[in-house]
Structure formats: structure tokens, C-alpha cells
Design a protein around this motif. Structure first.
Motif, short mmCIF file in Angstrom:
data_model
loop_
_atom_site.label_atom_id
_atom_site.label_comp_id
_atom_site.label_asym_id
_atom_site.label_seq_id
_atom_site.Cartn_x
_atom_site.Cartn_y
_atom_site.Cartn_z
N PHE A 187 0.83 -1.19 0.00
CA PHE A 187 0.00 0.00 0.00
C PHE A 187 0.87 1.26 0.00
O PHE A 187 1.28 1.74 1.05
N PRO A 188 1.17 1.78 -1.18
CA PRO A 188 1.88 3.05 -1.19
C PRO A 188 1.01 4.14 -0.56
O PRO A 188 -0.21 4.07 -0.61
N ARG A 189 1.66 5.11 0.05
CA ARG A 189 0.90 6.14 0.75
C ARG A 189 1.37 7.51 0.34
O ARG A 189 2.48 7.70 -0.16
N GLU A 190 0.50 8.47 0.57
CA GLU A 190 0.83 9.87 0.37
C GLU A 190 -0.08 10.71 1.24
O GLU A 190 -1.13 10.24 1.69
N VAL A 191 0.35 11.92 1.48
CA VAL A 191 -0.47 12.87 2.23
C VAL A 191 -1.11 13.79 1.20
O VAL A 191 -0.42 14.32 0.32
N GLY A 192 -2.42 13.96 1.30
CA GLY A 192 -3.12 14.79 0.34
C GLY A 192 -2.63 16.23 0.36
O GLY A 192 -2.40 16.79 1.43
N PRO A 193 -2.47 16.83 -0.81
CA PRO A 193 -1.96 18.20 -0.86
C PRO A 193 -2.96 19.22 -0.31
O PRO A 193 -2.57 20.25 0.23
N ASP A 194 -4.25 18.93 -0.43
CA ASP A 194 -5.29 19.85 0.05
C ASP A 194 -6.18 19.11 1.06
O ASP A 194 -6.98 18.26 0.67
N PRO A 195 -6.07 19.44 2.36
CA PRO A 195 -6.91 18.75 3.34
C PRO A 195 -8.40 19.08 3.20
O PRO A 195 -9.24 18.43 3.80
N TYR A 196 -8.73 20.08 2.39
CA TYR A 196 -10.12 20.46 2.18
C TYR A 196 -10.63 20.00 0.82
O TYR A 196 -11.60 20.53 0.30
N ASP A 197 -9.98 19.00 0.27
CA ASP A 197 -10.40 18.39 -0.99
C ASP A 197 -11.80 17.80 -0.80
O ASP A 197 -12.18 17.38 0.30
N SER A 198 -12.58 17.72 -1.87
CA SER A 198 -13.96 17.25 -1.75
C SER A 198 -14.03 15.80 -1.27
O SER A 198 -14.98 15.43 -0.56
N ALA A 199 -13.06 14.97 -1.61
CA ALA A 199 -13.07 13.57 -1.14
C ALA A 199 -12.92 13.51 0.38
O ALA A 199 -13.62 12.75 1.05
N PHE A 200 -12.02 14.32 0.93
CA PHE A 200 -11.85 14.36 2.38
C PHE A 200 -13.08 14.95 3.07
O PHE A 200 -13.50 14.49 4.13
N MET A 201 -13.66 15.97 2.47
CA MET A 201 -14.82 16.62 3.08
C MET A 201 -16.03 15.69 3.09
O MET A 201 -16.79 15.68 4.06
N GLU A 202 -16.21 14.90 2.05
CA GLU A 202 -17.32 13.94 2.02
C GLU A 202 -17.18 12.91 3.14
O GLU A 202 -18.15 12.55 3.81
N LEU A 203 -15.96 12.44 3.37
CA LEU A 203 -15.72 11.49 4.45
C LEU A 203 -15.93 12.15 5.82
O LEU A 203 -16.46 11.52 6.74
N SER A 204 -15.53 13.41 5.95
CA SER A 204 -15.74 14.13 7.21
C SER A 204 -17.22 14.29 7.51
O SER A 204 -17.64 14.14 8.66
N VAL A 205 -18.01 14.57 6.50
CA VAL A 205 -19.46 14.70 6.69
C VAL A 205 -20.06 13.35 7.12
O VAL A 205 -20.93 13.29 7.99
N THR A 206 -19.56 12.26 6.55
CA THR A 206 -20.03 10.93 6.95
C THR A 206 -19.70 10.67 8.42
O THR A 206 -20.52 10.10 9.15
N LEU A 207 -18.52 11.09 8.87
CA LEU A 207 -18.17 10.92 10.29
C LEU A 207 -19.07 11.76 11.19
O LEU A 207 -19.45 11.31 12.27
N ILE A 208 -19.40 12.95 10.76
CA ILE A 208 -20.33 13.78 11.54
C ILE A 208 -21.69 13.10 11.64
O ILE A 208 -22.31 13.07 12.70
N ARG A 209 -22.15 12.53 10.54
CA ARG A 209 -23.42 11.80 10.56
C ARG A 209 -23.35 10.60 11.49
O ARG A 209 -24.33 10.29 12.18
#
Length: 161
Positions: free
Chosen positions: A87-109
Motif C-alpha cells: 500500500f503506497p501512501r501519500e499525504v493529500g496536498p489539500d486537506p479540504y479536498d472534496s473527497a476528504f470533506m465527504e468522508l468528514s461529513v459521513t463521520l459527523i453523521r
């Protein structure tokens, strides 16, 4: 999950420890791509178990994209060269990317679901809370007809109503 799997970490506060009875925080990881997600509960300080759960649920060769570098270090801190190659890894360049925000909303739910349905949040039951949330969330997201088609091999569910 797919080729690029996005991972976000958060905490759930006031989780009751069944042994001592004290309240503490529990870390949650959500991993997801455009189609699916999974939520992992991490016992205090045991990111090795998170790595094992990720190995079970993510396809080999997928790139793990972490929202922040601290989470990436925690998951990969236990040296296992096979896991790093698989599993290669990387840190996303933008922490406010839409993919991260969608997952954050799911955690809030998830947090709202647990708080609204359970008076006491027990650490030994957290996986059951997550499973029931995933069940309800996927059913609501896909729609009733699609959901019933997916579980068509279990007709006794509809007969119970």
C-alpha cells in the motif's frame, strides 16, 4: 475499495470504558473512495489494529491518501515493509479536498447517529454502533428498492413487517 483510498481520522469523545468506568476519547478512521467507505474504531494507542483492518478492506496496490501526515505516521509507525510495499501512501496536498470533506461529513453523521440513538456510548459496543450506522446510511443513500434488490436473498426481513 478502489485505486485511491482517502483516509480521515477523528475522535469520538465521552466513550465509557467498561472496565474502569471512566470516559475517554476513541479514535475513528474512515477510509473511502468514490463508491464505498468503511469506518474503523481504534482502541487507545493501537494503530497496529487499524493497519490490519485496512489490509483486510483495501485492495492491494491501492494508494492510501491521508488527510494529514500525523495519521499516516501513526498507521505506518509499526515497521512492516510488506505493508509499505503493498500500500503506497501519500499525504493529500489539500486537506479540504472534496473527497476528504465527504468522508468528514459521513463521520459527523455517524456521531449524530450514535448520540441520538444511544444514551451511553460504551467502548465495547462501538463496532456495533458503526455497523448499524453503515447499514442505515447505505440503505438511505442507495434507496429502498436498490437496497432490497441487494439483499434479495434474505426475504425474511420483509416478512417481519
Amino acid at each position: 475499495m478502489g485505486e485511491r483510498v482517502y483516509i480521515v481520522e477523528t475522535t469520538m469523545k465521552n466513550v465509557i470504558d467498561p472496565v474502569v468506568g471512566s470516559r475517554h476519547s476513541m479514535r475513528l478512521l474512515i477510509a473511502g473512495d468514490a463508491r464505498d467507505f468503511c469506518i474503523l474504531a481504534i482502541p487507545k494507542g493501537d494503530f497496529r489494529s487499524a493497519r490490519a483492518l485496512l489490509e483486510e478492506r483495501v485492495h492491494p496496490g491501492s494508494v492510501l491518501v491521508f488527510r494529514d501526515a500525523a495519521t499516516s505516521r501513526k498507521v505506518f509507525s509499526y515497521r512492516n515493509p510488506l505493508f509499505t510495499k503493498t500500500f503506497p501512501r501519500e499525504v493529500g496536498p489539500d486537506p479540504y479536498d472534496s473527497a476528504f470533506m465527504e468522508l468528514s461529513v459521513t463521520l459527523i453523521r455517524l456521531k449524530l447517529f450514535v448520540i441520538s440513538n444511544h444514551v451511553w456510548i460504551m467502548s465495547r459496543n462501538i463496532n456495533q454502533y458503526i455497523s448499524s450506522f453503515e447499514f442505515v446510511y447505505r440503505r438511505n443513500k442507495t434507496g429502498r428498492i436498490t437496497f432490497l434488490d441487494a439483499i434479495g436473498s434474505f426475504p425474511s426481513i420483509d416478512r417481519a413487517r
